[in-house]
Design a protein around this motif. Sequence first.
Motif, short mmCIF file in Angstrom:
data_model
loop_
_atom_site.label_atom_id
_atom_site.label_comp_id
_atom_site.label_asym_id
_atom_site.label_seq_id
_atom_site.Cartn_x
_atom_site.Cartn_y
_atom_site.Cartn_z
N LYS A 2 -14.07 -8.36 -37.55
CA LYS A 2 -15.42 -8.39 -38.27
C LYS A 2 -15.49 -7.03 -39.33
CE LYS A 2 -18.30 -10.01 -34.33
NZ LYS A 2 -18.65 -9.54 -33.18
N ILE A 3 -15.85 -7.65 -40.42
CA ILE A 3 -15.70 -6.39 -41.56
C ILE A 3 -17.15 -5.68 -41.43
CG2 ILE A 3 -14.25 -7.66 -43.03
CD1 ILE A 3 -16.68 -8.44 -44.72
N ASN A 4 -17.31 -4.46 -41.84
CA ASN A 4 -18.43 -3.94 -42.21
C ASN A 4 -19.43 -4.74 -43.28
OD1 ASN A 4 -20.53 -2.14 -42.78
ND2 ASN A 4 -19.37 -0.42 -43.00
N LYS A 5 -20.43 -5.45 -42.72
CA LYS A 5 -21.12 -6.47 -43.79
C LYS A 5 -22.25 -5.33 -44.54
CE LYS A 5 -20.19 -10.23 -41.61
NZ LYS A 5 -19.84 -9.91 -40.54
N TYR A 7 -21.20 -3.30 -46.58
CA TYR A 7 -20.87 -3.23 -47.94
C TYR A 7 -21.28 -4.08 -48.74
CZ TYR A 7 -17.21 0.31 -47.11
OH TYR A 7 -16.45 1.76 -46.93
N GLN A 8 -22.04 -5.51 -48.37
CA GLN A 8 -22.45 -6.44 -49.09
C GLN A 8 -23.60 -6.28 -49.52
OE1 GLN A 8 -21.82 -9.80 -46.55
NE2 GLN A 8 -19.70 -9.35 -46.52
N ILE A 10 -24.25 -2.98 -50.89
CA ILE A 10 -24.50 -1.97 -51.84
C ILE A 10 -24.93 -2.72 -53.32
CG2 ILE A 10 -22.92 -0.16 -52.86
CD1 ILE A 10 -21.15 -0.71 -50.66
N GLU A 11 -25.63 -2.02 -53.92
CA GLU A 11 -25.68 -2.73 -55.37
C GLU A 11 -24.67 -2.17 -56.27
OE1 GLU A 11 -29.69 -2.16 -57.07
OE2 GLU A 11 -30.59 -2.26 -55.17
N GLU A 12 -23.95 -3.22 -56.95
CA GLU A 12 -23.05 -2.70 -58.08
C GLU A 12 -23.80 -2.02 -59.22
OE1 GLU A 12 -19.78 -2.70 -58.05
OE2 GLU A 12 -19.56 -3.76 -55.98
N ASP A 136 -25.32 4.71 -52.04
CA ASP A 136 -24.31 4.12 -51.57
C ASP A 136 -23.59 4.11 -50.32
OD1 ASP A 136 -24.67 2.71 -54.00
OD2 ASP A 136 -22.99 3.46 -54.94
N THR A 137 -23.40 5.73 -49.93
CA THR A 137 -22.90 6.03 -48.76
C THR A 137 -23.59 5.82 -47.61
OG1 THR A 137 -23.74 8.08 -48.85
CG2 THR A 137 -21.47 7.68 -49.57
N MET A 140 -23.82 1.79 -47.18
CA MET A 140 -22.54 1.27 -46.43
C MET A 140 -22.47 1.48 -44.89
SD MET A 140 -19.61 3.40 -48.58
CE MET A 140 -18.89 2.47 -50.03
#
Lengths: 394, 394
Positions: A2-5, A7-8, A10-12, A136-137, A140
């Motif tokens: 499982k990835i760290n979701k 991250y999805q 985070i606003e670009e 962002d941190t 995350m």
Amino acid sequence: MKINKNYQNIEETYLFSEVAERVRRFMEKDKSATLIKMGIGDVTRPLCRAAVDALVKASEEMGTAEGFHGYGPEQGYEFLRDEIASYYQRHSGVKLYSEEIFVSDGAKSDIGNILDIFDVDNIVAVTDPVYPVYVDTNVMSGRKIIKLSATADNDFLPMPYPGLEADIIYLCSPNNPTGAAYDKTRLKKWVDFANAHGSVILFDAAYEAFITDPDIPRSIYCIEGARSCAIEFCSLSKTAGFTGTRCGYTVVPEGLVREGVQLRKMWLRRQSTKFNGVSYPVQRAAAACLKESGQEEILQNIAYYKENATIMAQTFAELKWPFAGGKNSPYLWVKCPHGMRSWAFFDDLLERANVICTPGSGFGDCGEGYVRFTSFNTHDNTVEAMRRIKEIFA
Amino acid sequence: MKINKNYQNIEETYLFSEVAERVRRFMEKDKSATLIKMGIGDVTRPLCRAAVDALVKASEEMGTAEGFHGYGPEQGYEFLRDEIASYYQRHSGVKLYSEEIFVSDGAKSDIGNILDIFDVDNIVAVTDPVYPVYVDTNVMSGRKIIKLSATADNDFLPMPYPGLEADIIYLCSPNNPTGAAYDKTRLKKWVDFANAHGSVILFDAAYEAFITDPDIPRSIYCIEGARSCAIEFCSLSKTAGFTGTRCGYTVVPEGLVREGVQLRKMWLRRQSTKFNGVSYPVQRAAAACLKESGQEEILQNIAYYKENATIMAQTFAELKWPFAGGKNSPYLWVKCPHGMRSWAFFDDLLERANVICTPGSGFGDCGEGYVRFTSFNTHDNTVEAMRRIKEIFA
């Protein structure tokens, strides 16, 4: 797997790429324009001689059997931590113990990595506008974030209010992007709040070297009670032009204890496990800058940028554009004239004055209607940019 | 405010402090003893001339207006990433794209920080004995860890087995502490396992420069299928004596996708948010070492350590002490004679030969009954230590 979701979530932020894109399009139309970048967040003055000499000497040492340095202490060499402690003593009368000082490759790394020692289940308070790294941190790692509005009404200095719930509080003073700086009275209120609520203040002092007003503290440890509630991040980046040389430091006081555990010990564990110290020549260069002899040269560069800031502040005052910062800070946070929105004023400045600023809305909702100017360009460019702005907007 | 309670589950390893303490006590008893440290995990040869010259040149550049470098690209300068790509091409015929290469301050940082991009809910497999960082970083974030025994029966090279459940698999080859290295056939089995199970291999190639046997891959990307399942960490620390200069790199291939997301993009996001790049002079020095001209000097240092390892291997072979490593690795993993336990043999060696090794039990349960020797001391000291050992134990 499982990835760290998180991250999805985070606003670009397309802030700087959008700036670059608009500049590119403008240059296509008007190839002869002489642009002046007043949005630069990076220093431009070269390293001082003391730093270069120290780098060269330490590099030569590394090429000899006697002078070679392998793994250094994860927390940084004693010679540098001693200089950092003296620096605090000199500029603010603050006494730090060597064990409380952690040398790193920069404040950005530490500000991100410090979150390792805190549970995900904490409420985080940031200001708006904000340096995006704080947000962002935490996104995350999936923490809940609340925003404290920094507006003209509070001098861009949000204060604790009744009912505020915040476990981790980010304060950056002098602030990026607004340039506003907490005086002792206001900062004391935050320290008192944190001590009363068991919160931890993450205090970003990256721009402390620009402070000249004696009522603005250069360290949160100037404030009584801060040693039991605050972690301070600082860096040689803006102080000594180390943005490309890379050296920062973080202070975690002995007296900062949460849930019965010294945060200093947790951070030491984090750093000894996931970090291997800073390049030896770089630590020598940092120490050279903090020594009293190096300070002279460093202060000349700071004075150079501060003079730019003063020229800009005078221009905006003449134009009667309300602004914050520019006094104890390399940043000026300027209200767009005629109620213009950030990007509209950005375009207007670009097209008519060929001057590039940074749209405030890129730093948060409360940044709408503002733009950020920095004082890191050359003296001549700063003078010329202000001349153009006055000519057009007077 | 809640702290990260997982930190309370980290086992304190007193390995190196206990070694230091026992040495101290011994020296108190026997002040005249000439100790030889064969436990050193750090290099001792100075930086090569190419590295020093590059450091000095770049440092001087930083002192000029034209040559000054501020913030660099978070992923590393193109000039260094190109050299890293060429290095892989030359030593293994592996083609890497520049966007897949991330320059950092060292492999330890990246090995710790990479976990940011994975969910806490993943099963982690490590070998036993193990480099403690793999374990501690996962304990800190609360992941479940399983251990794969590395024993003489499997040549200290654990292999996947039916029923193995592992989302994140750490492989270090050549291994710290055992010195054992996976050949292509065995490594292919791990790659196939990871691709079949959707696992990710975290491949620590820190000691790749010591490999001379053509059947031992210097990069996991020598193995077909690795680009869809493996992240590789490497460093200039052992390759070019950069333990105190600090530069490493991590490769996250384009084709490595989990849950529909390119891990390369996640790592780029992580690094751009929590890292600000490596010191410019250090990147210049790293590039100088990887250039074909610098490689000559670097290889001389590697050859020096490898000769030490050969001298040690010959001694242990003569004594009929079973051991692993020492061929494609700076480490030798030696079975204690007469079935002695690690610390007992450590004490015996210290007292009778005045030679310091590292007790294998400090690296995990399967390390009991072994000690680790390293080849990082001088040629003369290595010869003398082996002479003493032969004299006493023959």
